[in-house]
Design a protein around this motif. Structure first.
Motif, PDB file in Angstrom:
ATOM      1  N   HIS A 357      48.561  43.063  34.750  1.00 17.06           N
ATOM      2  CA  HIS A 357      49.901  42.854  34.189  1.00 17.06           C
ATOM      3  C   HIS A 357      50.968  43.515  35.058  1.00 17.06           C
ATOM      4  CE1 HIS A 357      48.449  41.026  30.454  1.00 17.06           C
ATOM      5  NE2 HIS A 357      47.474  41.914  30.477  1.00 17.06           N
ATOM      6  N   ARG A 360      51.444  41.366  38.154  1.00 20.57           N
ATOM      7  CA  ARG A 360      52.287  40.194  37.935  1.00 20.57           C
ATOM      8  C   ARG A 360      53.757  40.590  37.842  1.00 20.57           C
ATOM      9  NH1 ARG A 360      53.275  38.699  32.468  1.00 20.57           N
ATOM     10  NH2 ARG A 360      54.988  40.037  33.065  1.00 20.57           N
ATOM     11  N   ALA A 393      44.966  34.897  34.837  1.00 22.70           N
ATOM     12  CA  ALA A 393      45.426  33.983  33.782  1.00 22.70           C
ATOM     13  C   ALA A 393      45.851  34.765  32.552  1.00 22.70           C
ATOM     14  CB  ALA A 393      44.318  32.991  33.432  1.00 22.70           C
ATOM     15  N   GLU A 394      45.123  35.847  32.231  1.00 24.72           N
ATOM     16  CA  GLU A 394      45.489  36.678  31.095  1.00 24.72           C
ATOM     17  C   GLU A 394      46.868  37.292  31.298  1.00 24.72           C
ATOM     18  OE1 GLU A 394      44.120  40.749  28.785  1.00 24.72           O
ATOM     19  OE2 GLU A 394      43.846  40.468  30.928  1.00 24.72           O
ATOM     20  N   ASN A 396      49.257  35.868  32.771  1.00 16.94           N
ATOM     21  CA  ASN A 396      50.208  34.750  32.876  1.00 16.94           C
ATOM     22  C   ASN A 396      50.710  34.524  34.297  1.00 16.94           C
ATOM     23  OD1 ASN A 396      50.200  34.085  30.064  1.00 16.94           O
ATOM     24  ND2 ASN A 396      51.532  35.844  29.677  1.00 16.94           N
ATOM     25  N   TYR A 399      49.351  29.229  37.698  1.00 17.03           N
ATOM     26  CA  TYR A 399      48.146  28.702  38.329  1.00 17.03           C
ATOM     27  C   TYR A 399      48.400  28.237  39.758  1.00 17.03           C
ATOM     28  CZ  TYR A 399      46.656  28.529  33.429  1.00 17.03           C
ATOM     29  OH  TYR A 399      46.351  28.853  32.133  1.00 17.03           O
TER      30      TYR A 399
END
Length: 497
Positions: A357, A360, A393-394, A396, A399
């Motif tokens: 997290h 990201r 992916a968790e 966010n 992709y």
């Protein structure tokens, strides 16, 4: 006793569930369609379970009063006369409720970093289920419709039963060892037994011989020995495998669980189990092949010992002290925001620190400053196939920013920064240059082609699961960021404000 053929509608329902399972696998092949794939799988499994219950429960749950039972099924026109066995009905519904509740609770509470050991644990349950079903069929063959002349189990059913029990037992004990290694409850290093290859091959040969003999002698001693040897070989096959080969082990055990289910499907005359088991078994085998190809290793070499089988590798001997450059979060933040293109390479260290997290958030801030950000995922990064993809992916991560090795490796020469967080072996140039290295021949990221490298790891004392030093640490353009991955990235994010 001949087994009753399922009605036509049941065969169509099983076919529909099989199609849904295929669509599920197709959907799970991409993060963008994985949610839809999961839904297809859930619907397909629900359809298969309901169909099985409707077609198999009646004769087992109802004691007929003037009820005609045809090949194990209550005939529709006589079904009004049955007397329900409420205890049996309660047992079936209670088992479904208990299992469903446990699965739901685990799925809600499990951390994404613990997914590899969870997958291994679930594989063990599939294996044990196959063993128990096989033994139930052996102890009560009439109920399964697999008896022939003189009340003996039919020879082909004995083969299916023996193979199903053997594969299931191997899956169970192997998955338990994989779980313990992945969960850190036992050493991830290879545990090498003397003459292990001879022992393993001899045990496997013994199981196959006993399965053949089981067609001639169905005594309990034979099937008990098959079961015991299979449990033993599952244990013996996995303990010599080191942590670097765990992605292959997980996919291999996934394949085993599928073949065990397929074998039991033949014993139970259940089309859905045969279809599902074959899909899981074949897809797991293909995935194992892909994993081995990604490491430039043969499947046999992985099973025979795994990385670290050489006692000299990772033995803890003092490594040569070489000069390296250490930086801070402020240094990294300054150079990152000056870059035009940044490629992030995540590894298991990111998973352990739960830094996805924060990573990201760092990428979002860089993109706000006009920096192009991409993520490079190695096929064997982490402890299970797709481990890094799941974590990103968790968090966010879009992709379209995530790329596989073969799609992005050529871009490092145009990258201003290669940002390595918790990865090691997958960026080690020894895989290309050192023929004596245990990872020689494994495709790796060409991070040395980037203008600047930031390498986050806890300390210089640690090495990857392959147990070898990494020349990237000492390159002129490399700056080591020695800290917990999450803490370091959070500090970089603050410095970017």
């Amino acid at each position: 006793m001949a087994h009753a053929a399922p009605p036509a509608w049941a065969l169509l329902a099983y076919l529909a569930s099989g199609v849904l399972f295929i669509l599920a696998l197709r959907g799970l092949s991409s993060p963008a369609t994985s949610r839809a794939g999961n839904r297809f799988g859930i619907i397909g499994m629900a359809l298969a379970i309901v169909t099985t219950l409707v077609t198999h429960i009646p004769a087992a749950l109802y004691s007929g009063v003037g009820v005609e039972v045809d090949n194990g099924l209550i005939t529709p026109f006589e079904s009004f006369a049955f007397v329900p066995d409420y205890v049996a009905i309660f047992e079936v519904l209670a088992a479904i409720a208990i299992g469903g509740t446990i699965g739901w609770v685990i799925a809600r509470r499990i951390k994404m970093t613990d997914m590899p050991q969870l997958v291994a644990a679930f594989h063990s349950l599939v294996g044990m289920a196959a063993v128990l079903v096989g033994w139930a069929a052996y102890l009560n063959p009439e109920a399964f419709g697999i008896t022939g002349a003189a009340g003996l189990i039919e020879p082909q059913s004995r083969v299916e039963m023996g193979l199903g029990i053997a594969i299931g037992a191997i899956t169970f004990s192997g998955s338990v060892i994989a779980f313990l290694k992945l969960a850190g409850k036992m050493s991830g290093a290879p545990i090498l037994l003397p003459a292990r290859h001879v022992i393993n091959l001899g045990t496997l040969a013994g199981i196959l011989i006993l399965v053949g003999y089981f067609t001639q002698d169905q005594s309990i001693a034979v099937i008990a020995l098959i079961t015991a040897l299979a449990f033993a070989i599952g244990f013996l096959l996995i303990i010599p495998i080191g942590g670097a080969d765990m992605p292959v082990v997980v996919s291999m055990l996934n394949s085993y669980s599928g073949w065990a289910a397929a074998a039991m499907g033949f014993t139970l005359h259940n089309t859905a189990m045969i279809i599902t088991g074959a899909l899981v078994g074949s897809s797991g085998a293909i995935l194992s092949y892909i994993m081995c190809k990604a490491m430039n290793r043969s499947f046999i070499s992985v099973i025979a010992g795994g990385f670290g089988a050489d006692a000299s590798v990772g033995s803890g001997e003092a490594r040569e002290q070489r000069p390296y450059k250490q930086g801070s979060a402020d240094d990294a933040a300054f150079m990152l925001e000056q870059a035009e293109k940044v490629i992030i390479i995540p590894g298991y260290g990111m998973a352990v620190a739960q830094a996805q997290h924060a990573l990201r958030e760092m990428a979002d801030k860089l993109k706000e400053k006009g920096v192009e950000v991409k993520y490079a995922i190695h096929p064997v990064a982490g402890r299970m196939p797709g481990h890094m993809n799941v974590l990103l992916a968790e968090a966010n991560v879009p992709y379209d920013e995530v790329f596989e090795l073969e799609d992005i490796n050529s871009e490092f020469s145009q990258a201003d920064v290669a940002f390595i967080i918790g990865a090691n072996d997958v960026v080690n140039p020894a895989a290309k240059t050192d023929k004596t290295s245990p990872i020689y021949g494994m495709p790796v990221f060409d991070v040395g082609a980037a203008k600047q490298i930031f390498f986050i790891k806890r300390s210089m004392g640690g090495v990857g699961y392959a147990g070898v030093d990494n020349d990237v640490f000492y390159l002129d353009q490399t700056m080591m960021l020695l800290s917990d991955a999450k803490k370091m990235v959070e500090e970089i994010v603050k410095a970017l404000d």
